[in-house]
Design a protein around this motif. Structure first.
Motif, short mmCIF file in Angstrom:
data_model
loop_
_atom_site.label_atom_id
_atom_site.label_comp_id
_atom_site.label_asym_id
_atom_site.label_seq_id
_atom_site.Cartn_x
_atom_site.Cartn_y
_atom_site.Cartn_z
N PHE A 1 -3.42 -5.45 -10.21
CA PHE A 1 -2.16 -5.35 -9.74
C PHE A 1 -2.28 -4.06 -8.71
CE2 PHE A 1 -1.41 -7.26 -13.69
CZ PHE A 1 -0.41 -8.27 -13.40
N PHE A 2 -1.90 -4.36 -7.36
CA PHE A 2 -1.98 -3.32 -6.37
C PHE A 2 -0.52 -3.02 -6.07
CE2 PHE A 2 -6.03 -5.44 -5.27
CZ PHE A 2 -6.73 -4.30 -5.19
N ASP A 3 -0.38 -1.46 -6.09
CA ASP A 3 1.00 -1.07 -5.50
C ASP A 3 0.48 -1.31 -4.01
OD1 ASP A 3 3.25 0.44 -4.86
OD2 ASP A 3 2.09 2.11 -4.20
N ARG A 4 1.55 -1.37 -3.19
CA ARG A 4 1.40 -1.68 -1.83
C ARG A 4 1.29 -0.31 -0.97
NH1 ARG A 4 6.07 -4.37 1.91
NH2 ARG A 4 6.19 -2.29 2.53
N ASP A 5 2.40 0.11 -0.72
CA ASP A 5 2.35 1.33 0.00
C ASP A 5 1.53 2.51 -0.58
OD1 ASP A 5 4.06 -0.24 1.82
OD2 ASP A 5 5.59 0.61 0.97
N GLY A 6 0.49 2.97 0.31
CA GLY A 6 -0.05 3.97 -0.06
C GLY A 6 -1.59 3.51 -0.81
N VAL A 7 -1.58 2.33 -1.07
CA VAL A 7 -2.87 1.82 -1.63
C VAL A 7 -3.34 0.91 -0.70
CG1 VAL A 7 -3.76 0.60 -3.55
CG2 VAL A 7 -1.90 2.20 -3.75
N LEU A 8 -2.86 -0.28 -0.11
CA LEU A 8 -3.36 -1.24 0.60
C LEU A 8 -2.99 -0.87 2.02
CD1 LEU A 8 -2.37 -4.52 -1.31
CD2 LEU A 8 -4.43 -3.18 -1.17
N ASN A 9 -1.88 -0.17 2.37
CA ASN A 9 -1.74 0.07 3.56
C ASN A 9 -1.11 1.78 3.53
OD1 ASN A 9 1.04 -1.45 2.57
ND2 ASN A 9 1.77 0.15 3.89
N ARG A 10 -1.13 2.25 4.87
CA ARG A 10 -0.62 3.70 4.98
C ARG A 10 0.88 3.82 4.52
NH1 ARG A 10 -1.18 5.63 10.61
NH2 ARG A 10 -2.29 4.10 11.01
N ASP A 11 1.33 4.63 3.79
CA ASP A 11 2.70 4.64 3.51
C ASP A 11 3.49 5.57 4.60
OD1 ASP A 11 5.00 5.10 2.25
OD2 ASP A 11 4.32 5.87 0.38
N ILE A 12 4.51 4.90 5.36
CA ILE A 12 4.98 5.56 6.53
C ILE A 12 6.26 5.73 5.81
CG2 ILE A 12 3.82 4.56 8.24
CD1 ILE A 12 5.76 2.60 8.99
N GLY A 13 6.62 5.27 4.67
CA GLY A 13 8.20 5.18 4.13
C GLY A 13 8.98 4.19 4.81
N TYR A 14 9.38 3.14 3.80
CA TYR A 14 10.03 1.77 4.03
C TYR A 14 9.51 1.24 5.27
CZ TYR A 14 13.33 5.23 1.48
OH TYR A 14 13.70 5.97 0.64
N LEU A 15 8.37 0.83 4.97
CA LEU A 15 7.69 -0.07 5.91
C LEU A 15 8.16 -1.46 5.63
CD1 LEU A 15 5.26 -0.92 7.56
CD2 LEU A 15 4.09 -1.51 5.50
N TYR A 16 8.74 -2.11 6.90
CA TYR A 16 8.94 -3.42 6.79
C TYR A 16 8.62 -4.24 8.00
CZ TYR A 16 12.93 -2.65 9.76
OH TYR A 16 13.87 -2.08 10.88
N ARG A 17 8.23 -3.58 9.07
CA ARG A 17 7.77 -4.22 10.37
C ARG A 17 6.31 -4.30 10.63
NH1 ARG A 17 10.49 -1.38 15.42
NH2 ARG A 17 8.61 -0.27 14.89
N ILE A 18 5.94 -5.46 10.76
CA ILE A 18 4.61 -5.82 11.17
C ILE A 18 3.84 -4.69 11.94
CG2 ILE A 18 2.75 -7.43 12.04
CD1 ILE A 18 4.91 -9.85 10.87
N GLU A 19 4.31 -4.40 12.98
CA GLU A 19 3.99 -3.48 13.95
C GLU A 19 3.38 -2.08 13.27
OE1 GLU A 19 8.09 -4.05 15.45
OE2 GLU A 19 6.57 -5.26 14.43
N ASP A 20 4.36 -1.92 12.35
CA ASP A 20 4.04 -0.39 11.60
C ASP A 20 3.12 -0.37 10.65
OD1 ASP A 20 5.94 0.77 13.27
OD2 ASP A 20 7.56 0.31 11.84
N PHE A 21 2.57 -1.85 10.25
CA PHE A 21 1.50 -1.97 8.85
C PHE A 21 0.14 -1.43 9.66
CE2 PHE A 21 -1.34 -3.91 6.47
CZ PHE A 21 -1.01 -3.99 5.11
N HIS A 22 -0.47 -0.51 8.85
CA HIS A 22 -1.87 -0.31 9.04
C HIS A 22 -2.66 -0.14 7.56
CE1 HIS A 22 -1.15 0.97 13.33
NE2 HIS A 22 0.01 1.58 12.47
N TRP A 23 -3.87 -0.98 7.76
CA TRP A 23 -4.46 -1.20 6.21
C TRP A 23 -5.23 0.20 5.99
CZ3 TRP A 23 -4.12 -5.19 3.64
CH2 TRP A 23 -4.03 -6.62 3.93
N ILE A 24 -5.00 0.62 4.85
CA ILE A 24 -5.94 1.33 4.20
C ILE A 24 -7.38 1.11 4.25
CG2 ILE A 24 -6.38 2.64 1.99
CD1 ILE A 24 -4.00 3.94 2.84
N LYS A 25 -8.35 2.20 4.64
CA LYS A 25 -9.69 1.93 4.72
C LYS A 25 -10.21 1.18 3.39
CE LYS A 25 -14.39 3.76 5.85
NZ LYS A 25 -14.84 4.97 6.13
N GLY A 26 -10.70 -0.07 3.63
CA GLY A 26 -11.45 -0.57 2.54
C GLY A 26 -10.61 -1.51 1.53
N ALA A 27 -9.43 -1.64 2.27
CA ALA A 27 -8.35 -2.47 1.36
C ALA A 27 -8.60 -3.82 1.49
CB ALA A 27 -6.75 -2.26 1.81
#
Length: 166
Positions: A6-32
């Protein structure tokens, strides 16, 4: 019985920018992506469990979350990886959208999202784990009866190789 990560999403799979919902704001964490693929290759069911109080707060909708999660899986398929299911809690007691503004058993650190996945996919909790970046994630894992690992660092693949697959 099956095993799962089980992965948490924000801060584990992607950068946690706070209230992410837009594709254009999504950035993978290195190695995710590589981490997800490694768990897939080792026959783990792979899930995301994420609190999404932005719905209750009126920042975005459940449909926005579903669009983003579908996009994430589309991106992963390009690398031969996938998430089996995304579990999310849109509730928050102090939200402004009435139908979502209440206590909910699925909101981490409560274990309902994990418990639901365990029942649906016949998971062996002793062989399953959660990777999160907050204390509430680790408490959730404990509450669910699975191992919890707090992601630290900036490369998830290095983290899982050093901590989980050492």
């Amino acid at each position: 019985m099956n095993k799962a990560v089980f992965f948490d999403r924000d801060g584990v799979l992607n950068r946690d920018i706070g209230y992410l919902y837009r594709i254009e704001d999504f950035h993978w964490i290195k190695g995710a992506i590589e981490s997800i693929k490694k768990f897939n290759e080792r026959n783990y069911y792979t899930f995301v469990v994420t609190n999404q109080s932005g719905v209750a707060r009126g920042y975005y909708t459940e449909q926005d979350i579903k669009i983003l999660h579908n996009w994430i899986n589309t991106q992963l398929t390009k690398y031969g990886a996938h998430i089996d299911e995304f579990f999310y809690c849109p509730h928050y007691e102090y939200g402004i959208i009435k139908r979502y503004s209440h206590f909910c058993e699925c909101r981490k650190p409560n274990p309902k999202m994990i418990d639901d996945a365990c029942k649906k996919y016949y998971l062996n909790k002793k062989m399953s784990l959660l990777i999160g970046d907050r204390d509430s994630d680790i408490i959730c894992a404990k509450n669910a009866g699975i191992k919890g690992y707090k992601f630290v660092g900036n490369d998830l693949f290095d983290f899982i190789n050093n901590i989980i697959f050492k």
